[in-house]
Design a protein around this motif. Structure first.
Motif, PDB file in Angstrom:
ATOM      1  N   VAL A  96       0.865  -1.170   0.000  1.00 44.53           N
ATOM      2  CA  VAL A  96       0.000   0.000   0.000  1.00 44.53           C
ATOM      3  C   VAL A  96       0.903   1.221   0.000  1.00 44.53           C
ATOM      4  O   VAL A  96       1.801   1.329   0.841  1.00 44.53           O
ATOM      5  CB  VAL A  96      -0.942   0.025   1.211  1.00 44.53           C
ATOM      6  CG1 VAL A  96      -1.761   1.308   1.236  1.00 44.53           C
ATOM      7  CG2 VAL A  96      -1.864  -1.190   1.182  1.00 44.53           C
ATOM      8  N   TYR A  97       0.680   2.121  -0.934  1.00 42.52           N
ATOM      9  CA  TYR A  97       1.497   3.315  -1.070  1.00 42.52           C
ATOM     10  C   TYR A  97       0.760   4.516  -0.497  1.00 42.52           C
ATOM     11  O   TYR A  97      -0.407   4.760  -0.821  1.00 42.52           O
ATOM     12  CB  TYR A  97       1.848   3.555  -2.541  1.00 42.52           C
ATOM     13  CG  TYR A  97       2.942   2.644  -3.026  1.00 42.52           C
ATOM     14  CD1 TYR A  97       4.230   3.135  -3.255  1.00 42.52           C
ATOM     15  CD2 TYR A  97       2.704   1.289  -3.241  1.00 42.52           C
ATOM     16  CE1 TYR A  97       5.239   2.297  -3.680  1.00 42.52           C
ATOM     17  CE2 TYR A  97       3.710   0.448  -3.659  1.00 42.52           C
ATOM     18  CZ  TYR A  97       4.978   0.953  -3.887  1.00 42.52           C
ATOM     19  OH  TYR A  97       5.984   0.116  -4.310  1.00 42.52           O
ATOM     20  N   TYR A  98       1.462   5.272   0.341  1.00 41.13           N
ATOM     21  CA  TYR A  98       0.895   6.418   1.032  1.00 41.13           C
ATOM     22  C   TYR A  98       1.603   7.700   0.626  1.00 41.13           C
ATOM     23  O   TYR A  98       2.831   7.744   0.540  1.00 41.13           O
ATOM     24  CB  TYR A  98       1.031   6.267   2.546  1.00 41.13           C
ATOM     25  CG  TYR A  98       0.296   5.096   3.131  1.00 41.13           C
ATOM     26  CD1 TYR A  98      -1.018   5.234   3.571  1.00 41.13           C
ATOM     27  CD2 TYR A  98       0.906   3.859   3.258  1.00 41.13           C
ATOM     28  CE1 TYR A  98      -1.696   4.163   4.122  1.00 41.13           C
ATOM     29  CE2 TYR A  98       0.235   2.778   3.802  1.00 41.13           C
ATOM     30  CZ  TYR A  98      -1.063   2.945   4.239  1.00 41.13           C
ATOM     31  OH  TYR A  98      -1.727   1.877   4.784  1.00 41.13           O
ATOM     32  N   CYS A  99       0.834   8.735   0.420  1.00 39.00           N
ATOM     33  CA  CYS A  99       1.349  10.081   0.257  1.00 39.00           C
ATOM     34  C   CYS A  99       1.431  10.741   1.627  1.00 39.00           C
ATOM     35  O   CYS A  99       0.556  10.538   2.476  1.00 39.00           O
ATOM     36  CB  CYS A  99       0.418  10.872  -0.664  1.00 39.00           C
ATOM     37  SG  CYS A  99       0.905  12.575  -0.977  1.00 39.00           S
ATOM     38  N   ALA A 100       2.484  11.525   1.858  1.00 35.26           N
ATOM     39  CA  ALA A 100       2.668  12.167   3.152  1.00 35.26           C
ATOM     40  C   ALA A 100       3.276  13.554   2.980  1.00 35.26           C
ATOM     41  O   ALA A 100       3.956  13.826   1.988  1.00 35.26           O
ATOM     42  CB  ALA A 100       3.573  11.316   4.053  1.00 35.26           C
ATOM     43  N   ALA A 101       3.048  14.419   3.968  1.00 30.92           N
ATOM     44  CA  ALA A 101       3.553  15.787   3.934  1.00 30.92           C
ATOM     45  C   ALA A 101       4.116  16.177   5.289  1.00 30.92           C
ATOM     46  O   ALA A 101       3.633  15.733   6.335  1.00 30.92           O
ATOM     47  CB  ALA A 101       2.448  16.756   3.527  1.00 30.92           C
ATOM     48  N   LEU A 102       5.128  17.041   5.253  1.00 33.10           N
ATOM     49  CA  LEU A 102       5.776  17.533   6.466  1.00 33.10           C
ATOM     50  C   LEU A 102       6.228  18.962   6.235  1.00 33.10           C
ATOM     51  O   LEU A 102       6.858  19.257   5.215  1.00 33.10           O
ATOM     52  CB  LEU A 102       6.972  16.650   6.821  1.00 33.10           C
ATOM     53  CG  LEU A 102       7.825  17.069   8.019  1.00 33.10           C
ATOM     54  CD1 LEU A 102       7.013  17.025   9.299  1.00 33.10           C
ATOM     55  CD2 LEU A 102       9.052  16.171   8.126  1.00 33.10           C
ATOM     56  N   ASN A 103       5.938  19.842   7.173  1.00 35.57           N
ATOM     57  CA  ASN A 103       6.278  21.257   7.039  1.00 35.57           C
ATOM     58  C   ASN A 103       7.735  21.493   7.417  1.00 35.57           C
ATOM     59  O   ASN A 103       8.045  21.984   8.505  1.00 35.57           O
ATOM     60  CB  ASN A 103       5.348  22.114   7.889  1.00 35.57           C
ATOM     61  CG  ASN A 103       5.545  23.603   7.653  1.00 35.57           C
ATOM     62  OD1 ASN A 103       6.225  24.004   6.710  1.00 35.57           O
ATOM     63  ND2 ASN A 103       4.952  24.410   8.499  1.00 35.57           N
ATOM     64  N   THR A 104       8.613  21.115   6.510  1.00 38.56           N
ATOM     65  CA  THR A 104      10.040  21.328   6.677  1.00 38.56           C
ATOM     66  C   THR A 104      10.688  21.355   5.305  1.00 38.56           C
ATOM     67  O   THR A 104      10.098  20.892   4.327  1.00 38.56           O
ATOM     68  CB  THR A 104      10.678  20.222   7.542  1.00 38.56           C
ATOM     69  OG1 THR A 104      12.065  20.516   7.746  1.00 38.56           O
ATOM     70  CG2 THR A 104      10.561  18.870   6.861  1.00 38.56           C
ATOM     71  N   ARG A 105      11.891  21.875   5.235  1.00 37.03           N
ATOM     72  CA  ARG A 105      12.684  21.825   4.010  1.00 37.03           C
ATOM     73  C   ARG A 105      13.760  20.761   4.090  1.00 37.03           C
ATOM     74  O   ARG A 105      14.501  20.560   3.121  1.00 37.03           O
ATOM     75  CB  ARG A 105      13.319  23.188   3.731  1.00 37.03           C
ATOM     76  CG  ARG A 105      12.319  24.294   3.416  1.00 37.03           C
ATOM     77  CD  ARG A 105      13.006  25.636   3.234  1.00 37.03           C
ATOM     78  NE  ARG A 105      13.960  25.627   2.134  1.00 37.03           N
ATOM     79  CZ  ARG A 105      14.766  26.636   1.838  1.00 37.03           C
ATOM     80  NH1 ARG A 105      14.734  27.746   2.571  1.00 37.03           N
ATOM     81  NH2 ARG A 105      15.607  26.544   0.814  1.00 37.03           N
ATOM     82  N   ASP A 106      13.854  20.074   5.205  1.00 37.73           N
ATOM     83  CA  ASP A 106      14.877  19.059   5.403  1.00 37.73           C
ATOM     84  C   ASP A 106      14.474  17.745   4.747  1.00 37.73           C
ATOM     85  O   ASP A 106      13.301  17.365   4.768  1.00 37.73           O
ATOM     86  CB  ASP A 106      15.128  18.826   6.890  1.00 37.73           C
ATOM     87  CG  ASP A 106      15.654  20.057   7.593  1.00 37.73           C
ATOM     88  OD1 ASP A 106      15.350  20.227   8.791  1.00 37.73           O
ATOM     89  OD2 ASP A 106      16.362  20.848   6.952  1.00 37.73           O
TER      90      ASP A 106
END
Length: 127
Positions: A96-106
């Motif tokens: 199962v493939y998940y899209c994810a987001a994180l508020n960083t530039r690292d």
């Protein structure tokens, strides 16, 4: 808050290709890390690919060794979309493939650090 919805999964033969899409809403994500993770039955969720904002209109991409050279991540912030082009698929890519987001530039790879997740889309690669 940020909402992510994946699509594009399905059944494909080994050596074939699929293109996954992630539609984002609820926030301005142009400077977020946007990533793809996958989880096979009985295994931990693992990093596959991600992209970071490098300044201006430049985005960097980074990949797990297991998919490098076969998968390509891209993003279109004007459309709030992230894509994962998967080529030369192998049975071990089944997950199962998940899209994810994180508020960083690292360039983060640990899924535990990502704040926003989609529901996942299933990819099955037959041998």
């Amino acid at each position: 808050q940020v909402q992510l919805v994946e699509s594009g999964g399905g059944l494909v033969q080994a050596g074939g290709s699929l293109r996954l899409s992630c539609a984002a809403s609820g926030g301005t994500l142009s400077r977020y890390v946007m990533g793809w993770f996958r989880q096979a039955p009985g295994k931990e969720r693992e990093f596959a690919a991600a992209t970071t904002w490098a300044g201006g209109s430049i985005y960097d991409a980074y990949y797990a060794d297991s998919v490098k050279g076969r998968f390509t991540i891209s993003r279109d912030d004007a459309k709030n979309m992230v894509y994962l082009q998967m080529n030369r698929l192998k049975p071990e890519d089944t997950a199962v493939y998940y899209c994810a987001a994180l508020n960083t530039r690292d360039p983060i790879r640990d899924p535990k650090h990502f704040d926003y997740w989609g529901q996942g889309t299933r990819v099955i690669v037959s041998s």
